[in-house]
Motif scaffolding. Sequence first.
Motif, PDB file in Angstrom:
ATOM      1  N   ASP A  46      30.823  48.852 -58.087  1.00 50.41           N
ATOM      2  CA  ASP A  46      29.487  48.330 -57.788  1.00 50.41           C
ATOM      3  C   ASP A  46      29.567  46.845 -57.467  1.00 50.41           C
ATOM      4  N   THR A  47      30.329  46.125 -58.279  1.00 50.94           N
ATOM      5  CA  THR A  47      30.497  44.685 -58.056  1.00 50.94           C
ATOM      6  C   THR A  47      31.170  44.425 -56.720  1.00 50.94           C
ATOM      7  N   TYR A  48      32.172  45.214 -56.386  1.00 49.11           N
ATOM      8  CA  TYR A  48      32.854  45.078 -55.096  1.00 49.11           C
ATOM      9  C   TYR A  48      31.869  45.227 -53.944  1.00 49.11           C
ATOM     10  N   PHE A  49      31.037  46.253 -53.987  1.00 49.00           N
ATOM     11  CA  PHE A  49      30.086  46.490 -52.900  1.00 49.00           C
ATOM     12  C   PHE A  49      29.067  45.345 -52.798  1.00 49.00           C
ATOM     13  N   LYS A  50      28.630  44.804 -53.927  1.00 43.53           N
ATOM     14  CA  LYS A  50      27.686  43.679 -53.905  1.00 43.53           C
ATOM     15  C   LYS A  50      28.335  42.444 -53.275  1.00 43.53           C
ATOM     16  N   ILE A  51      29.579  42.158 -53.665  1.00 48.53           N
ATOM     17  CA  ILE A  51      30.289  40.998 -53.120  1.00 48.53           C
ATOM     18  C   ILE A  51      30.556  41.185 -51.628  1.00 48.53           C
ATOM     19  N   ASN A  52      30.949  42.390 -51.257  1.00 45.74           N
ATOM     20  CA  ASN A  52      31.218  42.686 -49.854  1.00 45.74           C
ATOM     21  C   ASN A  52      29.964  42.468 -49.004  1.00 45.74           C
ATOM     22  N   LYS A  53      28.821  42.900 -49.515  1.00 49.17           N
ATOM     23  CA  LYS A  53      27.547  42.711 -48.802  1.00 49.17           C
ATOM     24  C   LYS A  53      27.236  41.219 -48.645  1.00 49.17           C
ATOM     25  N   LEU A  54      27.448  40.447 -49.709  1.00 50.36           N
ATOM     26  CA  LEU A  54      27.197  39.001 -49.649  1.00 50.36           C
ATOM     27  C   LEU A  54      28.142  38.309 -48.670  1.00 50.36           C
ATOM     28  N   GLN A  55      29.403  38.736 -48.643  1.00 55.55           N
ATOM     29  CA  GLN A  55      30.357  38.145 -47.705  1.00 55.55           C
ATOM     30  C   GLN A  55      29.915  38.368 -46.264  1.00 55.55           C
ATOM     31  N   LYS A  56      29.442  39.564 -45.975  1.00 53.48           N
ATOM     32  CA  LYS A  56      28.968  39.855 -44.618  1.00 53.48           C
ATOM     33  C   LYS A  56      27.713  39.060 -44.300  1.00 53.48           C
ATOM     34  N   GLU A  57      26.814  38.948 -45.283  1.00 51.37           N
ATOM     35  CA  GLU A  57      25.551  38.236 -45.092  1.00 51.37           C
ATOM     36  C   GLU A  57      25.778  36.756 -44.803  1.00 51.37           C
ATOM     37  N   PHE A  58      26.762  36.151 -45.458  1.00 47.67           N
ATOM     38  CA  PHE A  58      27.002  34.722 -45.305  1.00 47.67           C
ATOM     39  C   PHE A  58      28.278  34.420 -44.521  1.00 47.67           C
ATOM     40  N   SER A  59      28.728  35.354 -43.701  1.00 52.03           N
ATOM     41  CA  SER A  59      29.977  35.152 -42.966  1.00 52.03           C
ATOM     42  C   SER A  59      29.896  33.995 -41.967  1.00 52.03           C
ATOM     43  N   SER A  60      28.704  33.683 -41.508  1.00 51.27           N
ATOM     44  CA  SER A  60      28.576  32.579 -40.544  1.00 51.27           C
ATOM     45  C   SER A  60      28.423  31.220 -41.223  1.00 51.27           C
ATOM     46  N   PHE A  61      28.384  31.198 -42.545  1.00 48.23           N
ATOM     47  CA  PHE A  61      28.223  29.966 -43.303  1.00 48.23           C
ATOM     48  C   PHE A  61      29.555  29.228 -43.346  1.00 48.23           C
ATOM     49  N   ASN A  62      29.580  27.996 -42.887  1.00 52.12           N
ATOM     50  CA  ASN A  62      30.821  27.209 -42.844  1.00 52.12           C
ATOM     51  C   ASN A  62      30.926  26.293 -44.063  1.00 52.12           C
ATOM     52  N   VAL A  63      32.099  26.262 -44.646  1.00 51.43           N
ATOM     53  CA  VAL A  63      32.389  25.356 -45.756  1.00 51.43           C
ATOM     54  C   VAL A  63      33.421  24.363 -45.251  1.00 51.43           C
ATOM     55  N   PHE A  64      33.102  23.078 -45.356  1.00 49.50           N
ATOM     56  CA  PHE A  64      34.028  22.049 -44.897  1.00 49.50           C
ATOM     57  C   PHE A  64      35.299  22.074 -45.733  1.00 49.50           C
ATOM     58  N   SER A  65      36.423  21.858 -45.109  1.00 48.88           N
ATOM     59  CA  SER A  65      37.701  21.914 -45.819  1.00 48.88           C
ATOM     60  C   SER A  65      37.801  20.835 -46.894  1.00 48.88           C
ATOM     61  N   SER A  66      37.016  19.770 -46.764  1.00 53.60           N
ATOM     62  CA  SER A  66      37.055  18.698 -47.757  1.00 53.60           C
ATOM     63  C   SER A  66      36.217  19.027 -48.994  1.00 53.60           C
ATOM     64  N   THR A  67      35.467  20.112 -48.965  1.00 48.16           N
ATOM     65  CA  THR A  67      34.625  20.486 -50.099  1.00 48.16           C
ATOM     66  C   THR A  67      35.486  21.013 -51.237  1.00 48.16           C
ATOM     67  N   GLU A  68      35.254  20.463 -52.423  1.00 51.79           N
ATOM     68  CA  GLU A  68      35.971  20.913 -53.607  1.00 51.79           C
ATOM     69  C   GLU A  68      35.111  21.960 -54.307  1.00 51.79           C
ATOM     70  N   LEU A  69      35.394  23.241 -54.030  1.00 51.46           N
ATOM     71  CA  LEU A  69      34.548  24.319 -54.538  1.00 51.46           C
ATOM     72  C   LEU A  69      34.517  24.382 -56.054  1.00 51.46           C
ATOM     73  N   SER A  70      35.644  24.138 -56.711  1.00 54.40           N
ATOM     74  CA  SER A  70      35.671  24.171 -58.177  1.00 54.40           C
ATOM     75  C   SER A  70      34.785  23.077 -58.754  1.00 54.40           C
ATOM     76  N   LYS A  71      34.867  21.885 -58.170  1.00 61.38           N
ATOM     77  CA  LYS A  71      34.050  20.759 -58.643  1.00 61.38           C
ATOM     78  C   LYS A  71      32.573  21.064 -58.418  1.00 61.38           C
ATOM     79  N   THR A  72      32.249  21.641 -57.263  1.00 60.27           N
ATOM     80  CA  THR A  72      30.862  21.987 -56.958  1.00 60.27           C
ATOM     81  C   THR A  72      30.345  23.020 -57.945  1.00 60.27           C
ATOM     82  N   ALA A  73      31.170  24.003 -58.284  1.00 63.49           N
ATOM     83  CA  ALA A  73      30.759  25.027 -59.258  1.00 63.49           C
ATOM     84  C   ALA A  73      30.554  24.403 -60.629  1.00 63.49           C
TER      85      ALA A  73
END
Length: 81
Positions: A46-73
């Motif tokens: 179930d979790t896999y399907f939810k994540i897969n749906k979100l990945q498709k929904e936000f596939s056009s969303f760009n994250v800059f390579s300089s963004t520190e995702l761990s720090k942002t979280a």
Amino acid sequence: MQTTFVVEPEEWTEKFWRKIMPLFRKRKIRVTVEEIETGSANCQIDTYFKINKLQKEFSSFNVFSSTELSKTADESYDKNF
């Protein structure tokens, strides 16, 4: 290894066991049977399907390579943020 299977009563057959036993090879396993309320199952698939749906929904969303995702979280959990 730990795996959760959610099966309907009619799937609880010898065919089911023959399908999952190769996953564990010849290792000893513990089987715990737990009744779940209809519609309340939340397993890995179930979790896999939810994540897969979100990945498709936000596939056009760009994250800059300089963004520190761990720090942002970490900052998103900061009480003063």
